[in-house]
Scaffold this motif. Structure first.
Motif, PDB file in Angstrom:
ATOM      1  N   SER A  78       0.834  -1.194   0.000  1.00  0.00           N
ATOM      2  CA  SER A  78       0.000   0.000   0.000  1.00  0.00           C
ATOM      3  C   SER A  78       0.875   1.253   0.000  1.00  0.00           C
ATOM      4  N   GLU A  79       0.317   2.304  -0.566  1.00  0.00           N
ATOM      5  CA  GLU A  79       1.081   3.545  -0.626  1.00  0.00           C
ATOM      6  C   GLU A  79       0.963   4.293   0.694  1.00  0.00           C
ATOM      7  N   LYS A  80       2.013   5.002   1.029  1.00  0.00           N
ATOM      8  CA  LYS A  80       2.035   5.757   2.274  1.00  0.00           C
ATOM      9  C   LYS A  80       1.601   7.187   1.994  1.00  0.00           C
ATOM     10  N   VAL A  81       0.578   7.634   2.719  1.00  0.00           N
ATOM     11  CA  VAL A  81       0.075   8.994   2.590  1.00  0.00           C
ATOM     12  C   VAL A  81       0.431   9.745   3.870  1.00  0.00           C
ATOM     13  N   VAL A  82       1.048  10.900   3.710  1.00  0.00           N
ATOM     14  CA  VAL A  82       1.416  11.749   4.836  1.00  0.00           C
ATOM     15  C   VAL A  82       0.474  12.947   4.832  1.00  0.00           C
ATOM     16  N   LYS A  83      -0.080  13.283   6.003  1.00  0.00           N
ATOM     17  CA  LYS A  83      -1.038  14.387   6.084  1.00  0.00           C
ATOM     18  C   LYS A  83      -0.654  15.336   7.207  1.00  0.00           C
ATOM     19  N   VAL A  84      -0.886  16.619   6.947  1.00  0.00           N
ATOM     20  CA  VAL A  84      -0.766  17.635   7.991  1.00  0.00           C
ATOM     21  C   VAL A  84      -1.973  18.552   7.892  1.00  0.00           C
ATOM     22  N   LEU A  85      -2.388  19.066   9.024  1.00  0.00           N
ATOM     23  CA  LEU A  85      -3.491  20.017   9.095  1.00  0.00           C
ATOM     24  C   LEU A  85      -2.967  21.252   9.797  1.00  0.00           C
ATOM     25  N   GLY A  86      -3.166  22.403   9.183  1.00  0.00           N
ATOM     26  CA  GLY A  86      -2.732  23.654   9.782  1.00  0.00           C
ATOM     27  C   GLY A  86      -3.887  24.620   9.904  1.00  0.00           C
ATOM     28  N   PHE A  87      -3.888  25.386  10.980  1.00  0.00           N
ATOM     29  CA  PHE A  87      -4.912  26.412  11.144  1.00  0.00           C
ATOM     30  C   PHE A  87      -4.316  27.613  11.860  1.00  0.00           C
ATOM     31  N   SER A  88      -4.845  28.791  11.505  1.00  0.00           N
ATOM     32  CA  SER A  88      -4.329  30.043  12.060  1.00  0.00           C
ATOM     33  C   SER A  88      -4.521  30.092  13.563  1.00  0.00           C
ATOM     34  N   VAL A  89      -3.454  30.487  14.261  1.00  0.00           N
ATOM     35  CA  VAL A  89      -3.578  30.770  15.686  1.00  0.00           C
ATOM     36  C   VAL A  89      -3.324  32.252  15.941  1.00  0.00           C
ATOM     37  N   ARG A  90      -2.559  32.853  15.104  1.00  0.00           N
ATOM     38  CA  ARG A  90      -2.339  34.300  15.048  1.00  0.00           C
ATOM     39  C   ARG A  90      -2.062  34.610  13.593  1.00  0.00           C
ATOM     40  N   GLU A  91      -2.033  35.871  13.242  1.00  0.00           N
ATOM     41  CA  GLU A  91      -1.848  36.226  11.834  1.00  0.00           C
ATOM     42  C   GLU A  91      -0.594  35.600  11.238  1.00  0.00           C
ATOM     43  N   SER A  92       0.482  35.556  12.014  1.00  0.00           N
ATOM     44  CA  SER A  92       1.738  35.048  11.446  1.00  0.00           C
ATOM     45  C   SER A  92       2.074  33.635  11.921  1.00  0.00           C
ATOM     46  N   GLN A  93       1.161  32.985  12.649  1.00  0.00           N
ATOM     47  CA  GLN A  93       1.459  31.648  13.148  1.00  0.00           C
ATOM     48  C   GLN A  93       0.406  30.649  12.706  1.00  0.00           C
ATOM     49  N   LEU A  94       0.881  29.442  12.409  1.00  0.00           N
ATOM     50  CA  LEU A  94       0.018  28.361  11.968  1.00  0.00           C
ATOM     51  C   LEU A  94       0.276  27.160  12.866  1.00  0.00           C
ATOM     52  N   ALA A  95      -0.764  26.685  13.537  1.00  0.00           N
ATOM     53  CA  ALA A  95      -0.649  25.475  14.345  1.00  0.00           C
ATOM     54  C   ALA A  95      -0.768  24.279  13.417  1.00  0.00           C
ATOM     55  N   ILE A  96       0.166  23.346  13.523  1.00  0.00           N
ATOM     56  CA  ILE A  96       0.196  22.165  12.665  1.00  0.00           C
ATOM     57  C   ILE A  96      -0.086  20.927  13.500  1.00  0.00           C
ATOM     58  N   LYS A  97      -0.961  20.084  12.994  1.00  0.00           N
ATOM     59  CA  LYS A  97      -1.235  18.788  13.623  1.00  0.00           C
ATOM     60  C   LYS A  97      -0.907  17.717  12.594  1.00  0.00           C
ATOM     61  N   THR A  98      -0.136  16.712  13.050  1.00  0.00           N
ATOM     62  CA  THR A  98       0.177  15.555  12.212  1.00  0.00           C
ATOM     63  C   THR A  98      -0.491  14.349  12.853  1.00  0.00           C
ATOM     64  N   ALA A  99      -0.191  13.178  12.359  1.00  0.00           N
ATOM     65  CA  ALA A  99      -0.805  11.968  12.905  1.00  0.00           C
ATOM     66  C   ALA A  99      -0.544  11.823  14.402  1.00  0.00           C
ATOM     67  N   ASN A 100       0.657  12.185  14.856  1.00  0.00           N
ATOM     68  CA  ASN A 100       1.005  11.954  16.260  1.00  0.00           C
ATOM     69  C   ASN A 100       1.508  13.176  17.013  1.00  0.00           C
ATOM     70  N   PHE A 101       1.726  14.298  16.326  1.00  0.00           N
ATOM     71  CA  PHE A 101       2.356  15.446  16.982  1.00  0.00           C
ATOM     72  C   PHE A 101       1.694  16.757  16.581  1.00  0.00           C
ATOM     73  N   SER A 102       1.953  17.783  17.374  1.00  0.00           N
ATOM     74  CA  SER A 102       1.506  19.140  17.082  1.00  0.00           C
ATOM     75  C   SER A 102       2.690  20.079  17.261  1.00  0.00           C
ATOM     76  N   PHE A 103       2.772  21.065  16.404  1.00  0.00           N
ATOM     77  CA  PHE A 103       3.802  22.089  16.536  1.00  0.00           C
ATOM     78  C   PHE A 103       3.332  23.339  15.808  1.00  0.00           C
ATOM     79  N   THR A 104       4.079  24.409  15.919  1.00  0.00           N
ATOM     80  CA  THR A 104       3.691  25.687  15.341  1.00  0.00           C
ATOM     81  C   THR A 104       4.763  26.181  14.387  1.00  0.00           C
TER      82      THR A 104
END
Length: 150
Positions: A2-28
Motif C-alpha cells: 500500500s502507498e504511504k500517505v502523509v497528512k498535515v493540518l494547519g490552522f491560524s492561531v495568530r496572523e503570522s502563526q500556523l498550528a500544525i497537527k500531524t498523525a502523532n504530533f503538534s507544533f507551530t
C-alpha cells in the motif's frame, strides 16, 4: 504494497502563526519556518508543514495587499510518498502527488477568494518549488452561512 500517505493540518492561531497537527504530533510554524519541533516528527511531515506555513504566510500578506478580510486560514496538505526515497535528501520530489486544501474564513466572495488564491500560488516560492518537483493540486473551499446562500 500500500502507498504511504502523509497528512498535515494547519490552522491560524495568530496572523503570522500556523498550528500544525500531524498523525502523532503538534507544533507551530511562523512564516513557513519551524517554531517548535518535536524530535519524533517525520521529516515528510515537516516538509508538508513548511508548504502549509508558507501558503499561510503569503496568504496573509496577499490578503492584506488585496484588502481581503481573512479571519483565519485552514490548510490541509496530504502527499503520497514515492516508494523509493532517500531520507538524507528529502524534498518535494519524494512525493508522487501533493494535494492542498485551503479553507479561508472570510466575508469575501468566492470570486475574490479565487483571485486571492491565484495570487498566493504565484507569489509563494515554496509552492512554486513543490509544483516544479511534483504534481501539486490546490483546492479552495469557501464555507457559506446557510442562511445567506441562495
Amino acid at each position: 504494497m500500500s502507498e504511504k500517505v502523509v497528512k498535515v493540518l494547519g490552522f491560524s492561531v495568530r496572523e503570522s502563526q500556523l498550528a500544525i497537527k500531524t498523525a502523532n504530533f503538534s507544533f507551530t510554524v511562523r512564516d513557513g519556518r519551524e517554531l517548535v519541533r518535536a524530535a519524533q516528527v517525520d521529516s515528510e511531515e515537516l516538509l508538508l508543514a513548511k508548504l502549509a506555513g508558507s501558503i499561510h504566510a503569503v496568504g496573509n500578506l496577499v490578503g492584506s495587499t488585496l484588502n481581503v478580510d481573512l479571519k483565519s486560514i485552514q490548510i490541509e496538505v496530504s502527499g503520497v510518498l514515492n516508494e523509493i526515497q532517500q531520507k538524507e535528501e528529502l524534498n518535494a520530489s519524494a512525493f508522487r502527488q501533493i494535494d492542498v486544501i485551503v479553507k479561508p474564513t472570510s466575508t469575501a466572495s468566492i470570486v475574490v477568494l479565487k483571485e486571492w488564491m491565484d495570487a498566493v500560488k504565484s507569489a509563494c516560492p515554496v509552492f512554486a518549488n513543490f509544483k516544479q518537483q511534483t504534481p501539486t493540486i490546490v483546492t479552495l473551499v469557501k464555507e457559506y452561512d446557510h442562511v445567506n446562500v441562495a
